[in-house]
Design a protein around this motif. Structure first.
Motif, PDB file in Angstrom:
ATOM      1  N   GLY A 186      90.368  93.154  60.206  1.00 18.73           N
ATOM      2  CA  GLY A 186      91.577  93.876  59.825  1.00 18.73           C
ATOM      3  C   GLY A 186      91.906  95.030  60.755  1.00 18.73           C
ATOM      4  N   ALA A 187      91.386  94.980  61.973  1.00 19.66           N
ATOM      5  CA  ALA A 187      91.664  96.042  62.941  1.00 19.66           C
ATOM      6  C   ALA A 187      93.107  95.951  63.414  1.00 19.66           C
ATOM      7  CB  ALA A 187      90.716  95.919  64.130  1.00 19.66           C
ATOM      8  N   GLN A 188      93.660  97.092  63.808  1.00 19.51           N
ATOM      9  CA  GLN A 188      95.037  97.124  64.303  1.00 19.51           C
ATOM     10  C   GLN A 188      95.034  96.724  65.774  1.00 19.51           C
ATOM     11  OE1 GLN A 188      97.074 100.862  63.843  1.00 19.51           O
ATOM     12  NE2 GLN A 188      99.042 100.029  64.483  1.00 19.51           N
ATOM     13  N   ILE A 189      95.511  95.517  66.038  1.00 18.03           N
ATOM     14  CA  ILE A 189      95.518  94.966  67.386  1.00 18.03           C
ATOM     15  C   ILE A 189      96.966  94.796  67.820  1.00 18.03           C
ATOM     16  CG2 ILE A 189      94.851  93.016  68.830  1.00 18.03           C
ATOM     17  CD1 ILE A 189      92.532  94.750  67.818  1.00 18.03           C
ATOM     18  N   THR A 190      97.405  95.607  68.775  1.00 19.09           N
ATOM     19  CA  THR A 190      98.794  95.542  69.230  1.00 19.09           C
ATOM     20  C   THR A 190      98.942  94.832  70.564  1.00 19.09           C
ATOM     21  OG1 THR A 190      98.549  97.746  70.203  1.00 19.09           O
ATOM     22  CG2 THR A 190      99.454  97.625  67.962  1.00 19.09           C
ATOM     23  N   ASP A 191      97.834  94.679  71.275  1.00 15.06           N
ATOM     24  CA  ASP A 191      97.839  93.890  72.508  1.00 15.06           C
ATOM     25  C   ASP A 191      96.428  93.363  72.722  1.00 15.06           C
ATOM     26  OD1 ASP A 191      96.436  96.126  73.363  1.00 15.06           O
ATOM     27  OD2 ASP A 191      97.680  96.497  75.123  1.00 15.06           O
ATOM     28  N   GLU A 192      96.259  92.557  73.764  1.00 17.48           N
ATOM     29  CA  GLU A 192      94.965  91.928  73.988  1.00 17.48           C
ATOM     30  C   GLU A 192      93.911  92.964  74.390  1.00 17.48           C
ATOM     31  OE1 GLU A 192      97.930  89.684  73.295  1.00 17.48           O
ATOM     32  OE2 GLU A 192      98.023  90.646  75.280  1.00 17.48           O
ATOM     33  N   ALA A 193      94.320  93.956  75.177  1.00 22.31           N
ATOM     34  CA  ALA A 193      93.381  94.986  75.601  1.00 22.31           C
ATOM     35  C   ALA A 193      92.774  95.712  74.400  1.00 22.31           C
ATOM     36  CB  ALA A 193      94.076  95.985  76.528  1.00 22.31           C
ATOM     37  N   SER A 194      93.571  95.941  73.362  1.00 20.54           N
ATOM     38  CA  SER A 194      93.047  96.663  72.206  1.00 20.54           C
ATOM     39  C   SER A 194      91.973  95.864  71.477  1.00 20.54           C
ATOM     40  CB  SER A 194      94.181  97.056  71.252  1.00 20.54           C
ATOM     41  OG  SER A 194      94.902  95.932  70.802  1.00 20.54           O
ATOM     42  N   ALA A 195      92.015  94.523  71.576  1.00 20.83           N
ATOM     43  CA  ALA A 195      90.954  93.709  70.993  1.00 20.83           C
ATOM     44  C   ALA A 195      89.646  93.893  71.759  1.00 20.83           C
ATOM     45  CB  ALA A 195      91.363  92.235  70.991  1.00 20.83           C
ATOM     46  N   LEU A 196      89.730  93.938  73.097  1.00 25.90           N
ATOM     47  CA  LEU A 196      88.534  94.197  73.895  1.00 25.90           C
ATOM     48  C   LEU A 196      88.011  95.605  73.649  1.00 25.90           C
ATOM     49  CD1 LEU A 196      87.305  92.096  75.971  1.00 25.90           C
ATOM     50  CD2 LEU A 196      89.662  91.590  75.321  1.00 25.90           C
ATOM     51  N   GLU A 197      88.925  96.565  73.477  1.00 24.10           N
ATOM     52  CA  GLU A 197      88.525  97.937  73.176  1.00 24.10           C
ATOM     53  C   GLU A 197      87.785  97.996  71.843  1.00 24.10           C
ATOM     54  OE1 GLU A 197      92.099 100.371  73.417  1.00 24.10           O
ATOM     55  OE2 GLU A 197      92.776  99.056  75.035  1.00 24.10           O
ATOM     56  N   TRP A 198      88.261  97.222  70.874  1.00 23.59           N
ATOM     57  CA  TRP A 198      87.618  97.174  69.550  1.00 23.59           C
ATOM     58  C   TRP A 198      86.172  96.723  69.679  1.00 23.59           C
ATOM     59  CZ3 TRP A 198      85.713  92.915  66.797  1.00 23.59           C
ATOM     60  CH2 TRP A 198      85.383  93.163  65.465  1.00 23.59           C
ATOM     61  N   ARG A 199      85.884  95.890  70.675  1.00 25.67           N
ATOM     62  CA  ARG A 199      84.510  95.425  70.900  1.00 25.67           C
ATOM     63  C   ARG A 199      83.702  96.383  71.772  1.00 25.67           C
ATOM     64  NH1 ARG A 199      83.203  89.325  72.108  1.00 25.67           N
ATOM     65  NH2 ARG A 199      81.310  90.035  71.080  1.00 25.67           N
ATOM     66  N   GLY A 200      84.298  97.527  72.097  1.00 25.07           N
ATOM     67  CA  GLY A 200      83.564  98.527  72.846  1.00 25.07           C
ATOM     68  C   GLY A 200      83.669  98.404  74.348  1.00 25.07           C
ATOM     69  N   GLN A 201      84.607  97.590  74.839  1.00 29.27           N
ATOM     70  CA  GLN A 201      84.779  97.421  76.273  1.00 29.27           C
ATOM     71  C   GLN A 201      85.974  98.238  76.769  1.00 29.27           C
ATOM     72  OE1 GLN A 201      84.749  93.077  76.697  1.00 29.27           O
ATOM     73  NE2 GLN A 201      82.611  93.248  77.310  1.00 29.27           N
ATOM     74  N   ALA A 202      86.015  98.450  78.074  1.00 28.00           N
ATOM     75  CA  ALA A 202      87.050  99.298  78.667  1.00 28.00           C
ATOM     76  C   ALA A 202      87.823  98.519  79.726  1.00 28.00           C
ATOM     77  CB  ALA A 202      86.424 100.545  79.279  1.00 28.00           C
ATOM     78  N   PRO A 203      88.952  97.910  79.363  1.00 28.43           N
ATOM     79  CA  PRO A 203      89.761  97.177  80.345  1.00 28.43           C
ATOM     80  C   PRO A 203      90.262  98.099  81.458  1.00 28.43           C
ATOM     81  CG  PRO A 203      90.401  96.588  78.108  1.00 28.43           C
ATOM     82  CD  PRO A 203      89.488  97.772  77.998  1.00 28.43           C
ATOM     83  N   ARG A 204      90.402  97.526  82.644  1.00 26.76           N
ATOM     84  CA  ARG A 204      90.875  98.297  83.793  1.00 26.76           C
ATOM     85  C   ARG A 204      92.404  98.380  83.786  1.00 26.76           C
ATOM     86  NH1 ARG A 204      88.847 100.080  88.420  1.00 26.76           N
ATOM     87  NH2 ARG A 204      86.855  99.009  88.033  1.00 26.76           N
ATOM     88  N   LEU A 205      92.926  99.555  84.097  1.00 28.39           N
ATOM     89  CA  LEU A 205      94.361  99.762  84.243  1.00 28.39           C
ATOM     90  C   LEU A 205      94.757  99.499  85.693  1.00 28.39           C
ATOM     91  CD1 LEU A 205      94.523 103.064  82.201  1.00 28.39           C
ATOM     92  CD2 LEU A 205      95.555 100.895  81.502  1.00 28.39           C
ATOM     93  N   VAL A 206      95.714  98.613  85.890  1.00 27.83           N
ATOM     94  CA  VAL A 206      96.217  98.284  87.220  1.00 27.83           C
ATOM     95  C   VAL A 206      97.675  98.722  87.269  1.00 27.83           C
ATOM     96  CG1 VAL A 206      96.658  96.452  88.903  1.00 27.83           C
ATOM     97  CG2 VAL A 206      94.648  96.322  87.393  1.00 27.83           C
ATOM     98  N   GLU A 207      97.968  99.692  88.127  1.00 27.08           N
ATOM     99  CA  GLU A 207      99.325 100.241  88.144  1.00 27.08           C
ATOM    100  C   GLU A 207     100.330  99.218  88.660  1.00 27.08           C
ATOM    101  OE1 GLU A 207     101.883 104.159  89.604  1.00 27.08           O
ATOM    102  OE2 GLU A 207      99.714 104.051  89.967  1.00 27.08           O
ATOM    103  N   GLY A 208     101.410  99.048  87.894  1.00 28.20           N
ATOM    104  CA  GLY A 208     102.485  98.148  88.275  1.00 28.20           C
ATOM    105  C   GLY A 208     103.816  98.884  88.324  1.00 28.20           C
ATOM    106  N   ARG A 209     104.864  98.126  88.477  1.00 24.05           N
ATOM    107  CA  ARG A 209     106.202  98.705  88.560  1.00 24.05           C
ATOM    108  C   ARG A 209     106.730  99.044  87.165  1.00 24.05           C
ATOM    109  NH1 ARG A 209     109.768  95.271  92.805  1.00 24.05           N
ATOM    110  NH2 ARG A 209     111.268  95.778  91.175  1.00 24.05           N
ATOM    111  N   ALA A 210     107.466 100.139  87.081  1.00 25.44           N
ATOM    112  CA  ALA A 210     108.008 100.581  85.799  1.00 25.44           C
ATOM    113  C   ALA A 210     109.147  99.699  85.305  1.00 25.44           C
ATOM    114  CB  ALA A 210     108.487 102.034  85.905  1.00 25.44           C
ATOM    115  N   ASP A 211     109.740  98.892  86.203  1.00 27.89           N
ATOM    116  CA  ASP A 211     110.863  98.055  85.774  1.00 27.89           C
ATOM    117  C   ASP A 211     110.412  96.701  85.225  1.00 27.89           C
ATOM    118  OD1 ASP A 211     110.101  96.837  88.129  1.00 27.89           O
ATOM    119  OD2 ASP A 211     112.075  96.930  89.090  1.00 27.89           O
ATOM    120  N   ASN A 212     109.131  96.550  84.974  1.00 32.57           N
ATOM    121  CA  ASN A 212     108.604  95.362  84.302  1.00 32.57           C
ATOM    122  C   ASN A 212     108.864  95.522  82.798  1.00 32.57           C
ATOM    123  OD1 ASN A 212     107.150  93.066  83.559  1.00 32.57           O
ATOM    124  ND2 ASN A 212     105.151  94.028  83.882  1.00 32.57           N
ATOM    125  N   LEU A 213     110.125  95.553  82.471  1.00 33.73           N
ATOM    126  CA  LEU A 213     110.596  95.974  81.143  1.00 33.73           C
ATOM    127  C   LEU A 213     110.522  94.848  80.117  1.00 33.73           C
ATOM    128  CD1 LEU A 213     112.081  98.412  79.711  1.00 33.73           C
ATOM    129  CD2 LEU A 213     114.201  97.199  80.236  1.00 33.73           C
TER     130      LEU A 213
END
Length: 235
Positions: A186-213
């Motif tokens: 019943g965890a609040q999962i809003t994206d796939e990264a948050s599911a990995l975070e729930w398991r105690g892992q730290a996904p890497r942030l890769v900077e992209g373009r802001a217009d990927n809207l």
């Protein structure tokens, strides 16, 4: 390591904030549906192994698209929540031979302005990463945390805050296990990264373009139409 990857596109939502007569991924831009533009960036990529689009069972729009008969694109039943849809897509990939350690990219159906260079950067940066990660953009504006009374409680250090985008890229088995466990808990999962975070892992942030809207509101669609029209005039 191989740069090959699978794609899952959750597309079972109705997009109520668009107040349109159909789900937002089927609205037209430049003569085609948003979801067709979204998939184009991936279908044009030489390292794509295959794609799964997760759709509502009674979706009447997808079968009308030429893309629906593309042998590289399979259809899976969408679920009540995003995580349910993605899990259905992962299960289908396993059924057609995807391996536990294969990379899977999950991308929003209504995010059609992904730049090829951002996709390639994500694949390159995460190729040997033990966890995976996601495209994201550092926030630019001053951020405020609100109190219960609707007043500012504090100013948040924006240097620590990123806006999460897609694609998000993880190993098939790791993502499947994380999503399944988080949803069961019943965890609040809003994206796939948050599911990995729930398991105690730290996904890497890769900077992209802001217009990927992500097209969410009518003004987003208006912006996209104008941006593409200006881009076409410059060619």
């Amino acid at each position: 390591m191989s740069g090959k990857f699978w794609l899952v596109v959750p597309a079972a939502g109705v997009g109520s904030r668009m107040a349109a007569d159909r789900p937002k991924q089927y609205l037209q831009v430049a003569g085609r549906c948003i979801v067709e533009h979204t998939l184009d960036c991936f279908l044009d990529h030489p390292d794509l192994l295959g794609a799964v689009v997760c759709l509502a069972v009674d979706d009447p729009y997808w079968p009308q698209l030429a893309m629906a008969s593309d042998p590289r694109v399979r259809r899976a039943p969408g679920g009540r929540e995003r995580g349910d849809s993605v899990l259905a897509g992962l299960d289908l990939l396993q059924a057609v031979g995807a391996g536990a350690e294969d990379w899977v990219l999950v991308h929003d159906a209504a995010r059609p302005n992904l730049a090829r260079e951002d996709l390639d950067r994500l694949l390159a940066v995460l190729a040997d990463d033990p966890v995976g990660g996601l495209l994201a953009v550092p926030v630019r504006d001053t951020l405020k945390r609100a109190g219960a009374d609707g007043r500012v409680a504090e100013t948040v250090d924006r240097n620590l805050i990123w806006q999460a985008y897609t694609p998000q890229m993880f190993r098939l088995a790791a993502l499947s296990q994380a999503l399944r466990g988080a949803l069961a808990a019943g965890a609040q999962i809003t994206d796939e990264a948050s599911a990995l975070e729930w398991r105690g892992q730290a996904p890497r942030l890769v900077e992209g373009r802001a217009d990927n809207l992500k097209i969410t509101r009518p003004e987003d669609l208006a912006w996209l139409k104008q941006a593409w029209a200006e881009r076409n005039r410059q060619r």
